[in-house]
Design a protein around this motif. Structure first.
Motif, PDB file in Angstrom:
ATOM      1  N   SER A  12      63.608   1.510   9.477  1.00  0.00           N
ATOM      2  CA  SER A  12      64.690   0.942   8.671  1.00  0.00           C
ATOM      3  C   SER A  12      65.377   2.094   7.964  1.00  0.00           C
ATOM      4  N   HIS A  13      66.698   2.005   7.820  1.00  0.00           N
ATOM      5  CA  HIS A  13      67.418   3.054   7.098  1.00  0.00           C
ATOM      6  C   HIS A  13      67.089   3.017   5.613  1.00  0.00           C
ATOM      7  N   VAL A  14      66.910   1.827   5.084  1.00  0.00           N
ATOM      8  CA  VAL A  14      66.704   1.661   3.646  1.00  0.00           C
ATOM      9  C   VAL A  14      65.494   0.776   3.410  1.00  0.00           C
ATOM     10  N   ALA A  15      64.624   1.221   2.526  1.00  0.00           N
ATOM     11  CA  ALA A  15      63.517   0.394   2.048  1.00  0.00           C
ATOM     12  C   ALA A  15      63.713   0.274   0.539  1.00  0.00           C
ATOM     13  N   LYS A  16      64.069  -0.917   0.101  1.00  0.00           N
ATOM     14  CA  LYS A  16      64.357  -1.160  -1.317  1.00  0.00           C
ATOM     15  C   LYS A  16      63.153  -1.844  -1.944  1.00  0.00           C
ATOM     16  N   VAL A  17      62.590  -1.214  -2.969  1.00  0.00           N
ATOM     17  CA  VAL A  17      61.455  -1.787  -3.681  1.00  0.00           C
ATOM     18  C   VAL A  17      61.997  -2.511  -4.912  1.00  0.00           C
ATOM     19  N   VAL A  18      61.791  -3.828  -4.929  1.00  0.00           N
ATOM     20  CA  VAL A  18      62.304  -4.659  -6.010  1.00  0.00           C
ATOM     21  C   VAL A  18      61.270  -4.771  -7.136  1.00  0.00           C
ATOM     22  N   SER A  19      59.993  -4.853  -6.755  1.00  0.00           N
ATOM     23  CA  SER A  19      58.927  -4.905  -7.754  1.00  0.00           C
ATOM     24  C   SER A  19      57.633  -4.432  -7.115  1.00  0.00           C
ATOM     25  N   GLY A  20      56.651  -4.143  -7.944  1.00  0.00           N
ATOM     26  CA  GLY A  20      55.354  -3.714  -7.440  1.00  0.00           C
ATOM     27  C   GLY A  20      54.993  -2.328  -7.920  1.00  0.00           C
ATOM     28  N   THR A  21      53.910  -1.828  -7.404  1.00  0.00           N
ATOM     29  CA  THR A  21      53.398  -0.509  -7.754  1.00  0.00           C
ATOM     30  C   THR A  21      53.707   0.454  -6.616  1.00  0.00           C
ATOM     31  N   ALA A  30      44.681   5.835  11.144  1.00  0.00           N
ATOM     32  CA  ALA A  30      43.441   5.311  10.564  1.00  0.00           C
ATOM     33  C   ALA A  30      43.245   5.879   9.156  1.00  0.00           C
ATOM     34  N   ASN A  31      43.558   7.162   8.968  1.00  0.00           N
ATOM     35  CA  ASN A  31      43.448   7.775   7.647  1.00  0.00           C
ATOM     36  C   ASN A  31      44.463   7.182   6.670  1.00  0.00           C
ATOM     37  N   LEU A  32      45.687   6.936   7.141  1.00  0.00           N
ATOM     38  CA  LEU A  32      46.685   6.282   6.281  1.00  0.00           C
ATOM     39  C   LEU A  32      46.199   4.909   5.832  1.00  0.00           C
ATOM     40  N   LYS A  33      45.593   4.182   6.737  1.00  0.00           N
ATOM     41  CA  LYS A  33      45.072   2.843   6.422  1.00  0.00           C
ATOM     42  C   LYS A  33      43.996   2.935   5.340  1.00  0.00           C
ATOM     43  N   ILE A  34      43.086   3.885   5.473  1.00  0.00           N
ATOM     44  CA  ILE A  34      42.050   4.085   4.456  1.00  0.00           C
ATOM     45  C   ILE A  34      42.689   4.385   3.107  1.00  0.00           C
ATOM     46  N   ALA A  35      43.692   5.257   3.105  1.00  0.00           N
ATOM     47  CA  ALA A  35      44.338   5.671   1.863  1.00  0.00           C
ATOM     48  C   ALA A  35      45.070   4.512   1.177  1.00  0.00           C
ATOM     49  N   VAL A  36      45.874   3.767   1.928  1.00  0.00           N
ATOM     50  CA  VAL A  36      46.642   2.685   1.310  1.00  0.00           C
ATOM     51  C   VAL A  36      45.711   1.565   0.843  1.00  0.00           C
ATOM     52  N   GLU A  37      44.653   1.301   1.586  1.00  0.00           N
ATOM     53  CA  GLU A  37      43.698   0.273   1.174  1.00  0.00           C
ATOM     54  C   GLU A  37      42.922   0.712  -0.069  1.00  0.00           C
ATOM     55  N   ALA A  38      42.663   2.007  -0.211  1.00  0.00           N
ATOM     56  CA  ALA A  38      41.985   2.520  -1.406  1.00  0.00           C
ATOM     57  C   ALA A  38      42.831   2.293  -2.656  1.00  0.00           C
ATOM     58  N   ALA A  39      44.143   2.220  -2.474  1.00  0.00           N
ATOM     59  CA  ALA A  39      45.063   1.970  -3.591  1.00  0.00           C
ATOM     60  C   ALA A  39      45.283   0.479  -3.820  1.00  0.00           C
ATOM     61  N   GLY A  40      44.618  -0.371  -3.029  1.00  0.00           N
ATOM     62  CA  GLY A  40      44.758  -1.814  -3.197  1.00  0.00           C
ATOM     63  C   GLY A  40      45.841  -2.436  -2.349  1.00  0.00           C
ATOM     64  N   GLY A  41      46.359  -1.687  -1.377  1.00  0.00           N
ATOM     65  CA  GLY A  41      47.431  -2.194  -0.540  1.00  0.00           C
ATOM     66  C   GLY A  41      47.005  -2.392   0.902  1.00  0.00           C
ATOM     67  N   ALA A  42      48.008  -2.590   1.742  1.00  0.00           N
ATOM     68  CA  ALA A  42      47.823  -2.778   3.175  1.00  0.00           C
ATOM     69  C   ALA A  42      48.896  -1.969   3.900  1.00  0.00           C
ATOM     70  N   MET A  43      48.712  -1.774   5.183  1.00  0.00           N
ATOM     71  CA  MET A  43      49.681  -1.008   5.965  1.00  0.00           C
ATOM     72  C   MET A  43      51.084  -1.607   5.882  1.00  0.00           C
ATOM     73  N   VAL A  85      54.741   6.454   1.572  1.00  0.00           N
ATOM     74  CA  VAL A  85      54.965   5.824   0.270  1.00  0.00           C
ATOM     75  C   VAL A  85      54.781   4.342   0.498  1.00  0.00           C
ATOM     76  N   ALA A  86      53.999   3.707  -0.374  1.00  0.00           N
ATOM     77  CA  ALA A  86      53.764   2.265  -0.279  1.00  0.00           C
ATOM     78  C   ALA A  86      54.227   1.601  -1.569  1.00  0.00           C
ATOM     79  N   ALA A  87      54.617   0.353  -1.461  1.00  0.00           N
ATOM     80  CA  ALA A  87      54.970  -0.483  -2.605  1.00  0.00           C
ATOM     81  C   ALA A  87      54.057  -1.702  -2.556  1.00  0.00           C
ATOM     82  N   ILE A  88      53.125  -1.741  -3.486  1.00  0.00           N
ATOM     83  CA  ILE A  88      52.093  -2.789  -3.479  1.00  0.00           C
ATOM     84  C   ILE A  88      52.457  -3.863  -4.483  1.00  0.00           C
ATOM     85  N   ASP A  89      52.478  -5.109  -4.023  1.00  0.00           N
ATOM     86  CA  ASP A  89      52.812  -6.246  -4.892  1.00  0.00           C
ATOM     87  C   ASP A  89      51.775  -6.385  -6.004  1.00  0.00           C
TER      88      ASP A  89
END
Length: 140
Positions: free
Chosen positions: A24-33, A64-77, A135-139
């Motif tokens: 996607s050209h733009v990923a807009k984060v409206v809310s979350g961490t 697989a490493n990205l998945k471990i990292a984002v899940e450690a922060a409480g998120g998902a891929m 960069v992840a945006a976790i609800d």
């Protein structure tokens, strides 16, 4: 009442079409961490390179490493809103399309993250063929 989505993925007219499920050209984060994930490399927890000389095996390990990292922060891929790919010069350009099926198993292809893909003169450790940061945006 429906809640507003926490993320929007936008491909505005006037920009080159990225093709279906590429990015996607733009990923807009409206809310979350917002979570910043350091560049992940094709090494396991002990530091051993996985898939030495094997681009597909290295891509698999990096995701697989990205998945471990984002899940450690409480998120998902699916919470990843931005990916930056760094490709070593040792990778044959003809092998680069092999990345996509692996990536597609990990990401939400209906709303792919904004992405940048660059070829670099070298990665930090000999033997690494690819590094990916996110960069992840976790609800919540």
């Amino acid at each position: 009442m429906m809640s507003k989505p926490s993320k929007e993925f936008i491909n505005p007219t006037g920009l080159i079409a990225p093709g279906p499920a590429l990015y996607s050209h733009v990923a807009k984060v409206v809310s979350g961490t917002i979570v910043y994930i350091s560049g992940q490399v094709p090494s396991d927890a002990s530091g051993k390179i996985i898939g030495e000389g094997d681009f597909e095996a290295q891509v698999e390990q990096v995701f697989a490493n990205l998945k471990i990292a984002v899940e450690a922060a409480g998120g998902a891929m699916a919470d990843i809103v931005k990916l930056n790919y760094f490709l070593s010069p040792e990778v044959d350009p003809a092998d680069v399309p092999k990345l996509r099926p692996i990536r597609d198993r990990y990401l939400n292809v209906a709303a792919p993250p904004a992405s940048t893909f660059v070829a670099v003169s070298r990665l930090m450790r000999p033997g690494w063929l690819i590094e990916i940061e996110a960069v992840a945006a976790i609800d919540g």
